[in-house]
Scaffold this motif. Structure first.
Motif, PDB file in Angstrom:
ATOM      1  N   TYR A 441       0.854  -1.192   0.000  1.00  0.00           N
ATOM      2  CA  TYR A 441       0.000   0.000   0.000  1.00  0.00           C
ATOM      3  C   TYR A 441       0.892   1.246   0.000  1.00  0.00           C
ATOM      4  N   VAL A 442       0.639   2.146  -0.952  1.00  0.00           N
ATOM      5  CA  VAL A 442       1.503   3.315  -1.151  1.00  0.00           C
ATOM      6  C   VAL A 442       0.652   4.574  -1.148  1.00  0.00           C
ATOM      7  N   VAL A 443       1.086   5.582  -0.379  1.00  0.00           N
ATOM      8  CA  VAL A 443       0.378   6.858  -0.320  1.00  0.00           C
ATOM      9  C   VAL A 443       0.903   7.785  -1.406  1.00  0.00           C
ATOM     10  N   ALA A 444       0.010   8.222  -2.291  1.00  0.00           N
ATOM     11  CA  ALA A 444       0.325   9.268  -3.267  1.00  0.00           C
ATOM     12  C   ALA A 444      -0.225  10.568  -2.698  1.00  0.00           C
ATOM     13  N   ALA A 445       0.627  11.276  -1.960  1.00  0.00           N
ATOM     14  CA  ALA A 445       0.160  12.391  -1.136  1.00  0.00           C
ATOM     15  C   ALA A 445      -0.452  13.519  -1.960  1.00  0.00           C
ATOM     16  N   GLU A 446       0.156  13.843  -3.096  1.00  0.00           N
ATOM     17  CA  GLU A 446      -0.330  14.993  -3.870  1.00  0.00           C
ATOM     18  C   GLU A 446      -1.676  14.720  -4.527  1.00  0.00           C
TER      19      GLU A 446
END
Length: 504
Positions: A441-446
């Protein structure tokens, strides 16, 4: 001559007396035996509290010979004391001494501190007014805040609109449409209704379901979860929110023992010591907190801008972003040791057994650091490595390359890059792995999205919306417990809770 002689003797006597008095006055400074300096940071003077409300008194004492004990006195009566965890004392000792008033009125508080030489120093007097008999205001937020998640889902809803082409966009409706399986089996019986989790499969990729949004009041960053407790570091306040993961409600707020804003960054729970460790970015320290509240936080000085933390063996490793160093704290003695090598802006660490993987945001490779011996450089020298997560089941590590937009898989058996996948149009930040499913699971903050990747094949499954992140400070908090995923939303002031149990 006789008078002059008497005057000389008198002058000599006066000088001897003055010298003796001066020696007495300076006696507290000889041999490092000065009294400790004590300051009460909060509450402020003339604070008003409610009867029965617990008053946390934050104080710090400093002394070159080492502070051994701190005491809270109220109107001349000793209320509570705390001894330094270092037997010989420590140069700086920060405590939170709690007092519960049992009567109304005006009370004078003072904190006393003792050094290794037995000298005692006192803070300035602090006046506290105790009024009424109402419930403490602190009890209300913990009960009220969690009941407000219902309006919060409106926050992430606008986010998916630019991502309509993403396979993850249909996921929120995927958990809602039990009707598709029901319209065919209507004539027989409602037996098709129980297998609602399988209804997500025909509609497309199986993605985690958003089950709660918890308001934490502040700017949440680092997360750590253990058992039924989630610990949330608040970047703009010296506290850690404690959330009961069984009902997603705030049950406590732990003091970090430091003051000021832009503090809490990385958070980790060390199972061996049972303590929560918080990186205080601006203060250049790490707080070791007993989550039961039985003792005050232990403040450990580290390098500049401690960023990420990782628990490995008897140590908590610290990435000091501002000083390009990695160090470690021995959880038994709470002593800090800086490692010899330099690391170009180390970020969010992860431990695999007693080894630690260090991503360097400045130019450099990814490093594997053993508890002893030389470190190992893995991958290309480049900028942008940001966060690491590990899968102990497959013995793999996953690293986000924020500048390149990639997620890199490392084979820890051979210390080599095995595979990678590019996140289209977005930069990856924080990362977590579900060892039982092999999903990453990866957070794409923008973009305020959470991407799901199949670890064994490095294929993107899709993405789901989370709360407001922010490019500067967001995307750093993600934690996993079983099939539950927790993401801190820095801009939104919330924590998103997702469930991935329906997917395989």
């Amino acid at each position: 001559m006789e008078i002059r002689g008497h005057r000389s003797l008198l002058l000599l006597a006066l000088l001897l007396v003055a010298g003796g008095m001066l020696a007495c006055d300076l006696g507290g400074l000889v041999g490092g035996a000065e009294v400790p300096s004590v300051v009460i940071a909060r509450p402020p003077d003339n604070t008003q509290v409610s009867l029965g409300e617990i008053v946390p008194v934050h104080a710090s004492a400093t002394d070159s010979t080492g502070v051994t004990r701190a005491e809270l006195w109220v109107d001349g009566s000793l209320q509570v004391s705390e001894t330094s965890p270092v037997p010989e004392g420590q140069p700086s000792f920060s405590v939170v001494l709690r007092w519960k008033p049992v009567a109304q009125g005006s009370f004078r508080l003072v904190v006393k501190a003792y050094n290794a030489a037995g000298k005692v120093g006192e803070s300035s007097l602090l006046t506290v007014f105790v009024v009424g008999g109402q419930q403490p205001p602190e009890s209300t937020p913990s009960a009220t805040e969690p009941t407000q998640p219902t309006p919060q889902p409106t926050q992430p809803v606008p986010q998916p609109t630019p991502e309509t082409t993403q396979p993850g966009a249909p996921s929120p409706t995927a958990t809602t449409p039990p009707p598709p399986p029901t319209h065919t089996p209507v004539p027989p019986t409602p037996t098709p209704l129980p297998p609602t989790p399988t209804s997500t499969v025909p509609s497309g990729p199986c993605l985690p379901a958003n089950i709660a949004t918890i308001i934490v009041n502040g700017q949440p960053k680092g997360l750590a979860v253990h058992g039924n407790r989630l610990y949330v570091g608040i970047h703009n306040a010296p506290v850690v929110r404690v959330i009961n993961t069984e009902n997603n409600t705030i049950v406590d707020s732990l003091d970090t023992g430091v003051s000021g804003i832009q503090q809490a960054n990385g958070v980790v729970y060390h199972t061996g010591s049972g303590k929560v460790y918080v990186a205080n970015k601006t203060a250049g320290t790490v707080s070791a907190i007993d989550p039961t509240g039985a003792a005050s936080p232990i403040i450990i000085a580290t390098g500049a801008q401690p960023f990420g933390l990782a628990a490995a063996g008897q140590y908590v490793y610290v990435a000091n972003f501002g000083s390009d160093r990695v160090g470690r704290i021995d959880v038994a003695t709470h002593t800090y040791q800086s490692l010899i090598d330099t690391y170009n802006q180390p970020c969010l660490l992860a431990a695999l057994g007693d080894h630690v993987f260090v991503p360097t945001n400045g130019a450099g490779p990814i490093y594997r650091v053993p508890p002893a011996g030389a470190r190992i450089g893995i991958g290309d020298n480049k900028t942008g490595y940001f966060a690491v997560a590990v899968n102990p089941t497959s013995n793999r590590a996953f690293v986000t390359d924020r500048d390149g937009g990639d997620v890199i898989k490392i084979d820890a058996n051979g210390n080599s890059v095995e595979d990678d996948v590019h996140i289209p149009n977005h930069r990856p930040y924080g990362i977590a792995v579900n060892p039982s499913k092999g999903r990453v699971y990866v957070v794409a903050a923008e973009a305020n999205l959470l991407y799901v990747i199949r670890g064994p094949t490095m294929q993107i499954v899709g993405s789901v919306p989370v709360g407001g992140q922010g490019a500067a400070e967001g995307g750093q908090g993600i934690a996993l417990w079983g099939n539950r995923i927790y993401v801190s939303n820095y801009q939104g002031g919330t924590v998103t809770v997702l469930d991935d149990s329906a997917c395989s």
